[in-house]
Enzyme design. Structure first.
Site, PDB file in Angstrom:
ATOM      1  N   HIS A 248     -12.945   5.721   5.315  1.00 44.77           N
ATOM      2  CA  HIS A 248     -11.897   5.612   6.318  1.00 44.77           C
ATOM      3  C   HIS A 248     -10.596   6.105   5.708  1.00 44.77           C
ATOM      4  CE1 HIS A 248     -14.205   3.082   9.216  1.00 44.77           C
ATOM      5  NE2 HIS A 248     -14.833   2.716   8.107  1.00 44.77           N
ATOM      6  N   GLY A 249      -9.782   6.750   6.518  1.00 46.65           N
ATOM      7  CA  GLY A 249      -8.515   7.258   6.027  1.00 46.65           C
ATOM      8  C   GLY A 249      -7.448   7.185   7.092  1.00 46.65           C
TER       9      GLY A 249
ATOM     10  N   ASP B  41      -2.071  16.292  -6.450  1.00 46.02           N
ATOM     11  CA  ASP B  41      -2.411  14.910  -6.089  1.00 46.02           C
ATOM     12  C   ASP B  41      -3.710  14.493  -6.773  1.00 46.02           C
ATOM     13  OD1 ASP B  41      -2.182  12.421  -4.926  1.00 46.02           O
ATOM     14  OD2 ASP B  41      -3.079  13.033  -3.017  1.00 46.02           O
TER      15      ASP B  41
ATOM     16  N   TYR C 109      -6.195   9.518   8.827  1.00 48.31           N
ATOM     17  CA  TYR C 109      -6.382  10.428   9.954  1.00 48.31           C
ATOM     18  C   TYR C 109      -7.756  10.307  10.600  1.00 48.31           C
ATOM     19  CZ  TYR C 109      -2.086  12.756   8.536  1.00 48.31           C
ATOM     20  OH  TYR C 109      -0.778  13.040   8.226  1.00 48.31           O
ATOM     21  N   GLY C 110      -8.614   9.410  10.148  1.00 48.49           N
ATOM     22  CA  GLY C 110      -9.928   9.310  10.755  1.00 48.49           C
ATOM     23  C   GLY C 110     -10.951   8.729   9.803  1.00 48.49           C
ATOM     24  N   VAL C 111     -12.194   9.166   9.957  1.00 44.61           N
ATOM     25  CA  VAL C 111     -13.301   8.631   9.175  1.00 44.61           C
ATOM     26  C   VAL C 111     -14.075   9.767   8.529  1.00 44.61           C
ATOM     27  CG1 VAL C 111     -13.538   6.593  10.643  1.00 44.61           C
ATOM     28  CG2 VAL C 111     -14.845   8.660  11.171  1.00 44.61           C
TER      29      VAL C 111
ATOM     30  N   VAL D  30     -19.044   6.535   5.800  1.00 45.65           N
ATOM     31  CA  VAL D  30     -18.843   6.145   4.402  1.00 45.65           C
ATOM     32  C   VAL D  30     -17.383   6.061   3.983  1.00 45.65           C
ATOM     33  CG1 VAL D  30     -21.061   7.075   3.681  1.00 45.65           C
ATOM     34  CG2 VAL D  30     -19.049   8.543   3.650  1.00 45.65           C
TER      35      VAL D  30
END
Length: 766
Positions: free
Chosen positions: A457-458, A603, A460-462, A455
């Site tokens: 994505h970023g 953040d 550093y991964g998923v 669901v």
């Protein structure tokens, strides 16, 4: 007959009054205004009413003190001002420029319901930072709750005894004066809240489901009853038509939001398609695929462009093939937990002690994988460890030991994985020094199930969703994630270092994100108390080769950014003002909890705010959070440098030579998030002078006129609540942080005190 007996007889003849009947009806011993007992004779929640006396006239001792406020103190509010020379503010839109135009007048409430009737216009206001506005404390007329949908009055409203001839009738049918129950006792709140829960079997942790019918203890008894009124025998309040299990009248019915005549509301957010269907594609309900959270447009042709974000659980949802899901399960199969445990059980969420870290005495125990914790108490008394002076801090002795534990394991795991990178035989082997595989330890699938969707994505991964079959051991109070009638769901974030990332930097980020999130979400579990409802629960940290897996609570309604974008694309409008106010209060409560325990988020943005279908808000992503006060520090320490995403960054962060309070930075970011919810776009792209013309316009207007035209043109459902909100916004958006309002004081403003929230916070410890 003696005189005193004659008076007594005369009193008996007059005793057939409704006051006696009311005492019998509600089983109250005395009639002193609002009853202090419930319908069953047990003490009920206190009815707090602030009575004020106008000392200028003794004859008006019980008359409310009323200060009339003009309908529009500033004539400029009647006609929006148009500033020439400014860039088009629509360039800051979250949605494509060809989407439906945003409504400037606010969402309509009902065709047959007056907007003025939805929010009580009473308040005792805090200090107004705007010298050009009148900040005197005002009290409004207390109007009875009418059948056309008017809200009850506030508990602080100045009221006097009702001497009208029909006041008892109005109490019996529920149209009389009844205190506004915002921030009342939790039991009182729940009894007055009519619930429209999720579909059968659905549950979101932290959300208390109230009973169907309101309480009878809120109906006050009166001593000034009419004479000669016929009264019926003793009955319970539940037998009255007003208190029957009849739902309140819905005065605003939108697809995603419902508002009722007593002021409470219900969120009905869509659930992800990945939750509605299992891995085989069998649908569990009839939710539409076009649920407003999927397939967001992206590109450079006027479409959505996200701010840089590490992860989002719903923002970039893409359907994945069964082959991709099978490969994900194969990787997760060999994942090993890095958390030391004193006991292994097959179901992770059924025992709170399962995730209580067991801290070892020396680092040699960590490297050997020992779980011996017999000397924990002695270690806490070690003279080399500073004395704890702040017991409320989220980061204490145990968290410090866990940091050292995890950091060592992560570094060793990454180093070993790098050495074995070209060794195919290490494909399914856990690196040395990481989590030690134990044949008695349950497999990942037994704890968290199998992957059903990817669901997010970023960098550093998923992010994946894992689900397993629900059983009888999955009791609601102990469960910290979402479940439906058949399955229980977990969010699984995979973290893998980029080739350019130093091992130390990656290790620090993972450790910081996990420790802060885990300590905040499990803070009260140590004492067996209810945890903070607005902090995303962090459950476990595992490793497979050079990939680290963080298991978290799953929020099936996605993130706030996706909700805003989908809402704007679908109906061309941002959130309803009352819907945004509810989210605002939950966000403030969550950040207040973090600040109370020494952590600032640093953040805050819609991408880091997750939602459950019932509107329960969760704050996530603590990778850049700042621990400004540990258990060994008496004072708050400030920080320097730029943190967060540009549109939400406070102006003081752009000064690299000056320290700033991270708590006030969070307050600024929350203000930007709220304006994004109600406007549908950012206020500006950059809060640095000379870099953004919109921010320059804001700064100049605030310096010269003490106001900003954008805030002046905002509209709410009620003029008074709009005024209170505008005052709070000016207190938030102070470029000088020394003049900026704190989170605690912001929650005490009239705006937030009038805001009804889905979560009862009264009995939740801070």
């Amino acid at each position: 007959m003696p005189e005193h007996e004659e008076r007594h007889s005369h009193g008996v003849n007059r005793s057939l009054s409704l006051g006696s009947s009311m005492r019998s009806l509600f089983k109250s011993q005395r009639s002193r205004g609002p009853s202090d007992r419930g319908a069953n004779g047990t003490p009920g929640p206190a009815q707090k009413v602030d009575i004020r006396v106008d000392t200028a006239s003794a004859s008006r001792e019980h008359t409310p003190v009323v200060h009339k406020t003009p309908q529009s103190a500033n004539p400029e509010l009647q006609q929006p001002r148009h500033h020439l020379g400014l860039p088009n503010i629509l360039k800051l839109n979250l949605t494509p420029t060809n989407s439906n135009p945003q409504s400037k007048s606010g969402s309509p409430v009902s065709q047959n319901t007056s907007q003025e009737s939805l929010i009580t216009d009473t308040d005792i206001e805090v200090e107004d930072y705007r010298p050009s506005k009148d900040s005197r404390r005002t009290v409004r007329n207390a109007s009875p709750m009418s059948s056309n949908g008017n809200l009850p009055i506030n508990a602080n409203t100045v009221i006097g005894p009702d001497t009208s001839s029909n006041n008892i009738d109005s109490m019996l049918d529920g149209t009389g004066l009844r205190p506004f129950y915002e921030e009342a006792d939790s039991s009182d709140y729940i009894e007055n809240l009519r619930s429209f829960p999720l579909p059968t079997g659905h549950y979101a942790p932290g959300f208390i489901q109230p009973p169907k019918s309101p309480t009878s203890s809120r109906v006050p008894s009166r001593s000034n009853s009419r004479k000669g009124r016929e009264h019926a025998g003793t009955v319970s309040a539940a037998q009255l038509p007003r208190y029957n299990e009849t739902p309140g009248k819905c005065i605003l019915d939108l697809e995603y939001f419902k508002l009722y005549e007593d002021g409470h509301h219900v969120h009905t957010l869509k659930v992800m398609t990945s939750v509605n269907s299992d891995a085989n594609g069998n649908s569990h309900n009839h939710a539409s695929k076009n649920d407003g959270h999927l397939d967001l447009p992206k590109g450079d042709d006027g479409s959505v462009v996200r701010q840089k974000s590490k992860f989002s659980l719903s923002g970039f949802f893409k359907p994945h093939s069964k082959e991709d899901i099978a490969n994900a399960d194969e990787k997760l199969k060999y994942a090993v937990s890095l958390l030391p445990r004193n006991k292994i059980c097959s179901k992770v969420e059924t025992d709170r002690d399962t995730f209580a870290p067991v801290f070892t005495k020396t680092r040699s125990h960590v490297q050997s994988g020992s779980d011996d914790s017999s000397d924990d108490d002695e270690e806490l008394d070690d003279p080399s460890i500073p004395k704890i002076v702040n017991k409320n801090a989220a980061v204490g002795s145990q968290e410090l030991k866990l940091i050292n534990n995890l950091s060592e394991k992560i570094r060793m795991g990454l180093s070993t994985a790098a050495k074995n990178k070209h060794n195919q035989s290490s494909k399914h082997r856990t690196p040395s020094g990481a989590g030690v595989q134990d044949e008695n330890q349950p497999a990942f699938a037994d704890l968290y199930g199998k992957c059903v969707a990817v669901v997010g994505h970023g960098a550093y991964g998923v992010v994946k969703v894992c689900a397993r079959t629900r059983d009888e051991k999955d009791d609601l109070p102990a469960t910290k994630t979402y479940m439906d009638s058949k399955k229980i769901y977990f969010a699984v974030k995979e973290l893998k270092p980029r080739p350019s990332d130093p091992i130390e930097k990656f290790s620090t980020r993972i450790t910081s994100e996990f420790i802060i999130g885990h300590s905040l979400s499990h803070y009260y579990d140590k004492n067996g108390e209810q945890s903070a409802p607005n902090i995303l629960s962090i459950i476990d940290l595992l490793e497979y080769n050079d990939t680290f897996i963080e298991v978290m609570e799953f929020c099936p309604a996605g993130d706030l950014y996706s909700l805003l974008t989908a809402r704007k694309n679908k109906i061309g409008k941002p959130l309803h003002p009352l819907e945004a106010d509810c989210f605002m209060k939950q966000l403030l409560k969550g950040i207040q909890f973090m600040h109370d325990h020494g952590v600032a988020h640093c953040d805050l943005k819609p991408e880091n705010i997750l939602l459950h279908p019932n509107g329960l808000l969760k704050i996530c992503d603590f990778g850049t959070s700042c621990v400004f006060q540990t258990a060994w520090e008496r004072h708050v320490h400030f920080q320097t440098g730029l943190q967060g995403s540009e549109p939400y960054v406070a102006p003081e962060e752009y000064n690299p030579k000056k320290e700033y309070d991270p708590r006030l930075v969070d307050c600024w970011s929350i203000g930007i998030v709220y304006c994004t919810m109600i406007m549908g776009h950012y206020l500006w792209r950059n809060a640095a002078r000379g870099k953004d013309s919109l921010y320059d316009s804001f700064y100049e207007e605030m310096a010269s006129k003490k106001e900003f035209y954008v805030f002046e043109e905002l509209r709410h459902i009620n003029q008074e609540i709009n005024r209170l909100r505008r005052i709070a916004l000016y207190q938030i958006f102070q470029p000088n942080p020394e003049k900026r309002i704190s989170i605690d004081k912001l929650l005490q403003t009239g705006w937030m005190r009038h805001t009804k929230c889905c979560v009862p916070y009264k009995n939740i410890p801070r």
